[in-house]
Scaffold this active site. Sequence first.
Site, PDB file in Angstrom:
ATOM      1  N   TYR A 167      21.424 -50.157 -51.363  1.00 41.22           N
ATOM      2  CA  TYR A 167      22.147 -50.619 -50.173  1.00 41.22           C
ATOM      3  C   TYR A 167      21.886 -49.680 -48.991  1.00 41.22           C
ATOM      4  O   TYR A 167      21.600 -50.134 -47.872  1.00 41.22           O
ATOM      5  CB  TYR A 167      23.645 -50.696 -50.493  1.00 41.22           C
ATOM      6  CG  TYR A 167      24.527 -50.955 -49.295  1.00 41.22           C
ATOM      7  CD1 TYR A 167      24.339 -52.080 -48.505  1.00 41.22           C
ATOM      8  CD2 TYR A 167      25.567 -50.085 -48.973  1.00 41.22           C
ATOM      9  CE1 TYR A 167      25.150 -52.327 -47.407  1.00 41.22           C
ATOM     10  CE2 TYR A 167      26.391 -50.331 -47.892  1.00 41.22           C
ATOM     11  CZ  TYR A 167      26.179 -51.444 -47.112  1.00 41.22           C
ATOM     12  OH  TYR A 167      26.977 -51.674 -46.034  1.00 41.22           O
ATOM     13  N   LYS A 171      19.950 -50.617 -45.385  1.00 43.66           N
ATOM     14  CA  LYS A 171      20.516 -50.434 -44.053  1.00 43.66           C
ATOM     15  C   LYS A 171      19.648 -49.517 -43.192  1.00 43.66           C
ATOM     16  O   LYS A 171      19.577 -49.674 -41.976  1.00 43.66           O
ATOM     17  CB  LYS A 171      21.947 -49.902 -44.157  1.00 43.66           C
ATOM     18  CG  LYS A 171      22.937 -50.926 -44.701  1.00 43.66           C
ATOM     19  CD  LYS A 171      23.003 -52.191 -43.847  1.00 43.66           C
ATOM     20  CE  LYS A 171      24.056 -53.177 -44.341  1.00 43.66           C
ATOM     21  NZ  LYS A 171      24.101 -54.413 -43.535  1.00 43.66           N
TER      22      LYS A 171
END
Length: 264
Positions: A167, A171
């Site tokens: 994750y 990002k």
Amino acid sequence: MSPAPAPVIAQRFPGRSVLVTGAGTGFGAEIAVRAAQEGARVGVHYRSSKDGAEKTAARIRELGGEAELFQADITSWDDVKAMADAAFAAFDGLDVLINNVGDVAREQMSWRDITEDSIDHVLDVDIKGTMFCIHEFGARMLDQGHGSIVNIGSTVIVRGSARAPQYAAAKYGILGATKSYAQAFAPTVRVNVFAPGFIETEATLSRQDWQTGRGDTLRKLTPMGRIPGPAELAGTALFLASDDAAHMTGGYLVADGGYNMVGA
């Protein structure tokens, strides 16, 4: 302590059109409703949560606003092209795109639980899907001569994520794509990242770790003393698309209650 005053909702988007991806639930739904409160005609995108998208559209129409639904799997370039064509036709152009869709690997509680499938899925949705949207909508905005794109990022790129490294990596990828397209599209189309900290969406509140102490710990570590719900941050996300942010592109705007205190 007296309650905080109700927010003053400015009319920053009268007559303009705003499309929000992943607007059937959570943060995306609140951004879509807030855009309508600020005068925008709103595109409500969904992949599979049609019921949620219809509820968001109903909320917008109850405000007297205009809502159009758009279905697409953003990991499919053909789907994104078709959605962009449909949105520009429905609104006779598009002023703002909010790329809200993202996968946070919510069910993964430890880096030890990471799988190749999860890595592939998170990177596909968060990086590839976001890039498809920036690329297709941004190209059409260039042709029409104006536009603004806001990508929903995260402060996870500041601190990393021991729980879900894929994750954090995704990002970071969104930040790189944002800066690249900001340069490519300047000065006609602005591209920025809005990076919220923790948000107490229904999905977050239902997480096991949140219910067993993590939420309380993070509140104590946040100078503002609380974790906001999605509606509170919707207007901040839209700020980057407003005229007040007209000289911002390739930027990274943080709203995390002081948890990270990013800056020089």
